[in-house]
Design an enzyme around this catalytic site. Structure first.
Site, PDB file in Angstrom:
ATOM      1  N   GLU A  31      54.259 -20.433  10.396  1.00 48.97           N
ATOM      2  CA  GLU A  31      53.437 -20.078  11.415  1.00 48.97           C
ATOM      3  C   GLU A  31      52.261 -20.565  11.632  1.00 48.97           C
ATOM      4  O   GLU A  31      51.301 -20.965  10.578  1.00 48.97           O
ATOM      5  CB  GLU A  31      53.261 -18.409  11.034  1.00 48.97           C
ATOM      6  CG  GLU A  31      53.267 -17.427  12.253  1.00 48.97           C
ATOM      7  CD  GLU A  31      54.585 -17.694  13.072  1.00 48.97           C
ATOM      8  OE1 GLU A  31      54.629 -18.385  14.129  1.00 48.97           O
ATOM      9  OE2 GLU A  31      55.734 -16.964  12.715  1.00 48.97           O
ATOM     10  N   SER A 122      58.420 -16.526  26.977  1.00 46.73           N
ATOM     11  CA  SER A 122      57.768 -17.632  27.952  1.00 46.73           C
ATOM     12  C   SER A 122      58.238 -19.059  27.602  1.00 46.73           C
ATOM     13  O   SER A 122      58.918 -19.419  28.678  1.00 46.73           O
ATOM     14  CB  SER A 122      56.211 -17.643  27.420  1.00 46.73           C
ATOM     15  OG  SER A 122      55.941 -18.144  26.259  1.00 46.73           O
ATOM     16  N   GLU A 154      53.041 -24.866  29.866  1.00 48.91           N
ATOM     17  CA  GLU A 154      52.486 -24.107  29.276  1.00 48.91           C
ATOM     18  C   GLU A 154      50.887 -24.309  28.890  1.00 48.91           C
ATOM     19  O   GLU A 154      49.959 -23.447  29.198  1.00 48.91           O
ATOM     20  CB  GLU A 154      53.064 -23.378  28.078  1.00 48.91           C
ATOM     21  CG  GLU A 154      52.404 -21.968  27.802  1.00 48.91           C
ATOM     22  CD  GLU A 154      53.433 -20.986  27.035  1.00 48.91           C
ATOM     23  OE1 GLU A 154      54.538 -21.061  27.243  1.00 48.91           O
ATOM     24  OE2 GLU A 154      52.832 -20.109  26.359  1.00 48.91           O
ATOM     25  N   ASP A 166      58.210 -23.432  20.025  1.00 46.73           N
ATOM     26  CA  ASP A 166      59.003 -22.335  20.832  1.00 46.73           C
ATOM     27  C   ASP A 166      59.854 -23.142  21.625  1.00 46.73           C
ATOM     28  O   ASP A 166      61.041 -22.851  22.023  1.00 46.73           O
ATOM     29  CB  ASP A 166      57.965 -21.373  21.535  1.00 46.73           C
ATOM     30  CG  ASP A 166      57.142 -20.657  20.902  1.00 46.73           C
ATOM     31  OD1 ASP A 166      57.205 -20.718  19.642  1.00 46.73           O
ATOM     32  OD2 ASP A 166      56.321 -19.782  21.371  1.00 46.73           O
TER      33      ASP A 166
HETATM   34  P1  ADP Z   1      56.089 -14.071  24.533  1.00 52.31           P
HETATM   35  O1  ADP Z   1      56.376 -15.496  24.615  1.00 52.31           O
HETATM   36  O2  ADP Z   1      55.735 -13.745  23.246  1.00 52.31           O
HETATM   37  O3  ADP Z   1      57.142 -13.196  25.125  1.00 52.31           O
HETATM   38  P2  ADP Z   1      53.699 -14.486  26.372  1.00 52.31           P
HETATM   39  O4  ADP Z   1      52.614 -13.477  26.663  1.00 52.31           O
HETATM   40  O5  ADP Z   1      53.710 -16.101  25.961  1.00 52.31           O
HETATM   41  O6  ADP Z   1      54.712 -13.504  25.293  1.00 52.31           O
HETATM   42  O7  ADP Z   1      54.825 -14.618  27.518  1.00 52.31           O
HETATM   43  C1  ADP Z   1      55.069 -13.476  28.371  1.00 52.31           C
HETATM   44  C2  ADP Z   1      55.034 -13.519  29.742  1.00 52.31           C
HETATM   45  O8  ADP Z   1      55.800 -14.608  30.287  1.00 52.31           O
HETATM   46  C3  ADP Z   1      54.856 -12.565  30.782  1.00 52.31           C
HETATM   47  O9  ADP Z   1      53.915 -11.751  30.654  1.00 52.31           O
HETATM   48  C4  ADP Z   1      55.642 -13.118  31.990  1.00 52.31           C
HETATM   49  O10 ADP Z   1      54.408 -13.783  32.745  1.00 52.31           O
HETATM   50  C5  ADP Z   1      56.254 -14.219  31.522  1.00 52.31           C
HETATM   51  N1  ADP Z   1      57.825 -14.060  31.477  1.00 52.31           N
HETATM   52  C6  ADP Z   1      58.695 -14.172  30.607  1.00 52.31           C
HETATM   53  N2  ADP Z   1      59.688 -13.862  30.794  1.00 52.31           N
HETATM   54  C7  ADP Z   1      59.796 -13.453  32.123  1.00 52.31           C
HETATM   55  C8  ADP Z   1      60.861 -12.917  33.069  1.00 52.31           C
HETATM   56  N3  ADP Z   1      62.098 -12.857  32.644  1.00 52.31           N
HETATM   57  N4  ADP Z   1      60.480 -12.577  34.433  1.00 52.31           N
HETATM   58  C9  ADP Z   1      59.191 -12.912  34.459  1.00 52.31           C
HETATM   59  N5  ADP Z   1      58.215 -13.353  33.876  1.00 52.31           N
HETATM   60  C10 ADP Z   1      58.475 -13.712  32.573  1.00 52.31           C
HETATM   61 MG    MG Z   2      54.951 -17.145  24.728  1.00 48.27          MG
END
Ligand code: ADP
Ligand code: MG
Length: 378
Positions: A31, A122, A154, A166
């Site tokens: 990590e 994401s 990203e 990721d």
């Molecule tokens: P993680 O990657 O750990 O889930 P992040 O903050 O990096 O958290 O990413 C989450 C963000 O990605 C959400 O707030 C949104 O903006 C975007 N996201 C991810 N999946 C979706 C989805 N299915 N629809 C819309 N936005 C999404």
């Molecule tokens: Mg993320």
């Protein structure tokens, strides 16, 4: 017609040309070392994000997500550049930008990876869009190139300084294996990760805690490692041993020292874990996972009370190993447990959270699953 094809039709009035899928991930160990050119050992989870796409005859990009009420965002492809204001859709538009897409397209997203839980929704979103674009426009990028391009999206478009893990695992994972990824050259190796036949299971505990809305803490950790590398004249933490680091202790600050100690120690723990998995020594795997958590908690200081509680309660209930996963400050923890002890572990963690008056956590299990793929094509 599949559910995503129906959503596409309902939203855009046409059928999609193709549907791609890309999973979220859990990192078994390794990590906060992807950006230090280390090794990581993630596996894809069964939950994934789908992207249905269709070519348009003009320069418009229309995009909607089932997780954002199917609301259509429309932009001109010529305007898709870093700095363009937006919300969630920037994760997808950033991919169009980094891949060099120049024509209009309709995109419907349907995600099944919990958002913001440390399971990389994401990357699942970025990689589903990248896989879809690669096939839709016959762009011919290989998986390593797609990993770099989605990371670039990203980093430079969304503005999150994430590493490459990721996206790599979301694109390259194989069912039944963990993916050993060398973040220096992006070479990968499938490591058999057959927990099921050993009566074990991975329990994912989503703490539902989110202590950082921006990634400032992440950037600070990364900057510390880069500063140590510059001062010690190495390219990254990968090139240091613990002996090198200890010998150079007076050249760096205390904070830099403990950040680097995590990175250097974690690289070694991943390689030790690969050795342990090669002889199915799951007791050793558990021990290494525990050491990883202690290092993230005390040296990298990216844990939080909810994550520590999840780890302590699952260990007290008999888990072989447990640690926080993902960037930290909330999100999920994993526990390597005997499958027969799943219910009692969940119960123990629920009780510990209730006792501390934390929001109730969510639980799920997952086996190592397949990476990004095309699901259908017209
Ligand atoms: P993680 O990657 O750990 O889930 P992040 O903050 O990096 O958290 O990413 C989450 C963000 O990605 C959400 O707030 C949104 O903006 C975007 N996201 C991810 N999946 C979706 C989805 N299915 N629809 C819309 N936005 C999404
Ligand atoms: Mg993320």
């Amino acid at each position: 017609m599949s559910a995503i094809e129906e959503k596409f039709l309902k939203t855009f009035g046409e059928e999609p040309d193709l549907v791609a899928a890309a999973p979220g991930r859990v990192n078994l160990i390794g990590e906060h070392i992807d950006y230090s050119e280390g090794f990581v050992l993630p596996f894809a989870i069964k939950d994934r994000t789908l992207a249905a796409v269709r070519k348009r005859g003009d320069s418009s990009v229309r995009i909607a997500s089932a997780q954002r009420r199917n609301k259509i965002v429309t932009v001109d492809i010529a305007d898709v550049k870093p700095g363009l204001k937006g919300e969630w859709e920037r994760y997808a538009l950033g991919v169009l930008w980094s891949m060099g897409v120049t024509s209009g397209v309709d995109i419907m997203i349907d995600g099944h990876v919990p958002l913001g839980a440390g399971l990389s929704s994401s990357a699942a979103l970025e990689c589903s869009v990248a896989t879809a674009m690669n096939h839709l426009f016959d762009m011919g990028f290989n998986l390593e190139e797609l990993a770099r391009l989605t990371q670039k999206a990203e980093n430079q478009y969304v503005g999150v300084p994430c590493g490459i893990m990721d996206q790599s695992v979301s694109l390259m994972a194989t069912q039944g294996f963990a993916l050993l990824l060398d973040c220096r050259d992006l070479s990968t190796r499938n490591i058999p990760f057959d927990v099921a036949s050993h009566g074990l299971e991975l329990l994912i505990i989503d703490t539902q805690a989110h202590h950082a809305l921006t990634d400032g803490g992440y950037a600070e950790r990364r900057a510390s490692c880069e500063s140590v590398a510059a001062k010690l004249r190495v390219k990254s933490m990968r090139e240091l041993t613990m002996t090198d680091l200890d010998a150079a202790r007076d050249q760096i600050t205390h904070t830099e020292y403990i950040r680097a100690r995590h990175a250097v120690g974690e690289v070694k723990r991943v390689l030790d874990c690969v050795d342990a998995l090669s002889i199915a020594d799951f007791a050793k795997v558990g021990e290494l996972i525990n050491q990883s958590h202690v290092s993230l908690r005390d040296d990298y200081t990216v844990s939080c009370p909810e994550l520590d509680t999840a780890v302590e309660a699952s260990l007290a209930a008999g888990a072989m190993g447990s640690r926080m996963v993902g960037g930290g400050f909330g999100g999920s923890a994993i526990a390597l447990i005997k499958a027969s002890q799943t219910a009692q572990t969940i119960h123990a963690v629920e009780n510990a959270f209730a006792y501390k008056k934390f929001k109730a956590p969510r639980f799920f299990t997952s086996l190592p699953s397949q990476g990004a793929e095309i699901l259908s094509r017209r």
